[in-house]
Design a protein around this motif. Structure first.
Motif, PDB file in Angstrom:
ATOM      1  N   SER A 104     -55.773 -18.433 -12.673  1.00 48.47           N
ATOM      2  CA  SER A 104     -55.787 -17.969 -11.372  1.00 48.47           C
ATOM      3  C   SER A 104     -55.702 -16.917 -10.771  1.00 48.47           C
ATOM      4  N   CYS A 105     -56.096 -16.509  -9.767  1.00 49.26           N
ATOM      5  CA  CYS A 105     -56.143 -14.995  -9.205  1.00 49.26           C
ATOM      6  C   CYS A 105     -55.623 -14.800  -7.669  1.00 49.26           C
ATOM      7  N   GLN A 106     -54.818 -14.114  -7.369  1.00 48.90           N
ATOM      8  CA  GLN A 106     -54.134 -14.074  -6.179  1.00 48.90           C
ATOM      9  C   GLN A 106     -54.200 -12.438  -5.685  1.00 48.90           C
ATOM     10  N   LEU A 107     -54.401 -12.222  -4.275  1.00 46.64           N
ATOM     11  CA  LEU A 107     -54.424 -10.922  -3.654  1.00 46.64           C
ATOM     12  C   LEU A 107     -53.327 -10.594  -2.890  1.00 46.64           C
ATOM     13  N   PHE A 108     -52.661  -9.530  -2.856  1.00 49.95           N
ATOM     14  CA  PHE A 108     -51.646  -9.109  -2.024  1.00 49.95           C
ATOM     15  C   PHE A 108     -51.641  -7.704  -1.732  1.00 49.95           C
ATOM     16  N   ARG A 109     -50.736  -7.298  -1.006  1.00 50.92           N
ATOM     17  CA  ARG A 109     -50.598  -5.970  -0.459  1.00 50.92           C
ATOM     18  C   ARG A 109     -49.233  -5.600  -0.480  1.00 50.92           C
ATOM     19  N   GLY A 110     -48.949  -4.401  -0.873  1.00 46.48           N
ATOM     20  CA  GLY A 110     -47.620  -3.788  -0.998  1.00 46.48           C
ATOM     21  C   GLY A 110     -47.223  -2.442  -1.295  1.00 46.48           C
ATOM     22  N   ALA A 111     -46.486  -1.886  -0.609  1.00 45.18           N
ATOM     23  CA  ALA A 111     -46.372  -0.479  -1.013  1.00 45.18           C
ATOM     24  C   ALA A 111     -47.405   0.451  -0.462  1.00 45.18           C
ATOM     25  N   GLY A 112     -48.307  -0.127   0.424  1.00 47.10           N
ATOM     26  CA  GLY A 112     -49.337   0.825   1.072  1.00 47.10           C
ATOM     27  C   GLY A 112     -50.744   0.523  -0.101  1.00 47.10           C
ATOM     28  N   ARG A 113     -50.329  -0.402  -0.950  1.00 47.63           N
ATOM     29  CA  ARG A 113     -51.640  -0.721  -1.890  1.00 47.63           C
ATOM     30  C   ARG A 113     -52.142  -1.951  -1.919  1.00 47.63           C
ATOM     31  N   SER A 114     -53.061  -2.329  -2.601  1.00 46.50           N
ATOM     32  CA  SER A 114     -53.723  -3.520  -2.686  1.00 46.50           C
ATOM     33  C   SER A 114     -53.780  -4.157  -4.269  1.00 46.50           C
ATOM     34  N   PHE A 115     -53.200  -5.226  -4.200  1.00 46.04           N
ATOM     35  CA  PHE A 115     -53.135  -5.721  -5.665  1.00 46.04           C
ATOM     36  C   PHE A 115     -53.748  -6.911  -5.991  1.00 46.04           C
ATOM     37  N   MET A 116     -54.043  -7.295  -7.234  1.00 48.93           N
ATOM     38  CA  MET A 116     -54.681  -8.389  -7.768  1.00 48.93           C
ATOM     39  C   MET A 116     -53.758  -8.866  -8.759  1.00 48.93           C
ATOM     40  N   ILE A 117     -53.459 -10.123  -8.746  1.00 46.74           N
ATOM     41  CA  ILE A 117     -52.505 -10.678  -9.946  1.00 46.74           C
ATOM     42  C   ILE A 117     -53.297 -11.874 -10.567  1.00 46.74           C
ATOM     43  N   TRP A 131     -63.646 -15.100 -17.433  1.00 43.43           N
ATOM     44  CA  TRP A 131     -63.472 -15.423 -16.063  1.00 43.43           C
ATOM     45  C   TRP A 131     -62.807 -14.098 -15.367  1.00 43.43           C
ATOM     46  N   ALA A 132     -61.634 -13.842 -16.055  1.00 47.94           N
ATOM     47  CA  ALA A 132     -60.968 -12.495 -15.771  1.00 47.94           C
ATOM     48  C   ALA A 132     -61.679 -11.373 -15.631  1.00 47.94           C
ATOM     49  N   GLU A 133     -62.633 -11.211 -16.739  1.00 51.93           N
ATOM     50  CA  GLU A 133     -63.593 -10.048 -16.208  1.00 51.93           C
ATOM     51  C   GLU A 133     -64.340 -10.031 -15.035  1.00 51.93           C
ATOM     52  N   GLN A 134     -64.849 -11.207 -14.642  1.00 53.99           N
ATOM     53  CA  GLN A 134     -65.695 -11.457 -13.419  1.00 53.99           C
ATOM     54  C   GLN A 134     -64.799 -11.112 -12.135  1.00 53.99           C
ATOM     55  N   MET A 135     -63.374 -11.706 -12.337  1.00 51.84           N
ATOM     56  CA  MET A 135     -62.333 -11.115 -10.964  1.00 51.84           C
ATOM     57  C   MET A 135     -62.262  -9.743 -11.210  1.00 51.84           C
ATOM     58  N   LEU A 136     -62.330  -9.104 -12.089  1.00 50.09           N
ATOM     59  CA  LEU A 136     -62.104  -7.662 -12.296  1.00 50.09           C
ATOM     60  C   LEU A 136     -63.091  -6.991 -11.394  1.00 50.09           C
ATOM     61  N   SER A 137     -64.518  -7.544 -11.779  1.00 50.31           N
ATOM     62  CA  SER A 137     -65.683  -6.793 -11.236  1.00 50.31           C
ATOM     63  C   SER A 137     -65.632  -7.243  -9.865  1.00 50.31           C
ATOM     64  N   GLN A 138     -65.082  -8.196  -9.425  1.00 47.79           N
ATOM     65  CA  GLN A 138     -65.386  -8.727  -7.950  1.00 47.79           C
ATOM     66  C   GLN A 138     -64.459  -7.827  -7.179  1.00 47.79           C
ATOM     67  N   PRO A 140     -62.982  -4.610  -7.632  1.00 45.34           N
ATOM     68  CA  PRO A 140     -62.914  -3.202  -8.377  1.00 45.34           C
ATOM     69  C   PRO A 140     -61.931  -2.155  -7.674  1.00 45.34           C
ATOM     70  N   ASP A 141     -61.409  -2.270  -6.574  1.00 46.28           N
ATOM     71  CA  ASP A 141     -60.597  -1.447  -5.965  1.00 46.28           C
ATOM     72  C   ASP A 141     -58.920  -1.744  -6.127  1.00 46.28           C
ATOM     73  N   ARG A 142     -58.516  -2.861  -6.686  1.00 44.15           N
ATOM     74  CA  ARG A 142     -57.284  -3.385  -6.623  1.00 44.15           C
ATOM     75  C   ARG A 142     -56.654  -3.004  -8.096  1.00 44.15           C
ATOM     76  N   ALA A 143     -55.473  -2.613  -7.856  1.00 42.78           N
ATOM     77  CA  ALA A 143     -54.365  -2.485  -9.105  1.00 42.78           C
ATOM     78  C   ALA A 143     -54.019  -3.694  -9.690  1.00 42.78           C
ATOM     79  N   VAL A 144     -54.162  -4.149 -11.070  1.00 43.04           N
ATOM     80  CA  VAL A 144     -54.031  -5.352 -11.481  1.00 43.04           C
ATOM     81  C   VAL A 144     -52.852  -5.587 -12.175  1.00 43.04           C
ATOM     82  N   ILE A 145     -52.177  -6.823 -11.953  1.00 41.35           N
ATOM     83  CA  ILE A 145     -51.013  -7.481 -12.813  1.00 41.35           C
ATOM     84  C   ILE A 145     -51.459  -8.653 -13.613  1.00 41.35           C
TER      85      ILE A 145
END
Length: 245
Positions: A104-117, A131-138, A140-145
């Motif tokens: 699964s994939c979730q989105l959140f913000r913290g420390a002034g940045r946008s993240f995807m986990i 599927w993970a590659e698709q989420m990374l493409s969808q 593109p501007d988020r730091a990822v964990i």
């Protein structure tokens, strides 16, 4: 020790604002006996649901979370029932699940940045990695964990697991080669599984020459199942560091 489980998420619920907690990740084996003991699932569901409406959260399925942990051939319908996409319907921070419904994939913000986990199925099969590659493409501007169950060797030596727990899955080393190292926005991988290790960390270098922080935490073999120990990661961008407590 169900009281310890309630204590964990209850503490997060009570301290989310003062600690500025913006996301909670669970690293797998949320139960011990698969579908054999439904009381464990009810405890897990009730405890994790204390976070609903308080802070975004996700679960990375572990080997014990499959209906039959001994062979895992019957799939993970119970996990999907309690922690699949149906539970998170209506939350704008929930970005979706793989066709297997086990990643699964979730989105959140913290420390002034946008993240995807990305909560990746243990030993993620080929389709989940695609599927993970698709989420990374969808996004593109988020730091990822990446959060997953089995990844680092821990007590068995430095580096990542070279053998997979699941048949037809990718080991920790293969997940590194096929997903993590070639995607420079993935800066951190979190994992558990190695109960005798308690904690372990290493820093790897991806194909872009950037560091990837790889951290293992598993407190289950400590007294009383870990005695409700939690790990807090505090992001301090002005100091360019992540403090682990």
């Amino acid at each position: 020790y169900p009281d310890r489980f309630y204590a964990q998420t209850g503490w997060i619920r009570e301290h989310a604002k003062e600690e500025n907690i913006v996301f909670v990740t669970q690293l797998g084996d949320i139960v011990n006996d698969g579908a054999k003991d439904m009381k464990q699932w009810q405890v897990a569901s009730n405890a994790m649901s204390l976070l609903d409406g308080v802070v975004p959260w996700g679960v990375a399925i572990g080997n014990h979370d499959f209906d039959k942990p001994s062979d895992r051939s019957d799939g993970a319908s119970t996990f999907i029932k309690y922690f699949g996409p149906g539970h998170f319907k209506g939350n704008n921070w929930y970005a979706g699940a793989a066709p297997s419904e086990l990643s699964s994939c979730q989105l959140f913000r913290g420390a002034g940045r946008s993240f995807m986990i990305l909560h990746m199925q243990i030993d993620s099969p080929k389709k989940d990695l695609a599927w993970a590659e698709q989420m990374l493409s969808q996004y593109p501007d988020r730091a990822v964990i990446v959060s997953t169950h089995s990844y680092l060797k821990g007590r068995d030596g430095e580096g990542r697991n070279s053998d997979s727990v699941l048949k037809h899955g990718n080991s920790g080393e293969e997940v590194w080669d096929k997903l993590v190292r070639k995607n420079p926005r993935i800066f951190m991988v979190l994992c558990g599984h190695q109960g005798r290790t308690v904690h372990y960390r290493q820093i790897s270098t991806n194909d872009a020459g950037r560091p990837v922080l790889e951290l293992l935490a598993d407190y289950q073999r400590l007294p009383q199942g870990g005695d409700a120990t939690l790990r807090l990661l505090r992001f301090e961008p002005t100091r360019q560091r992540i403090h682990v407590r």
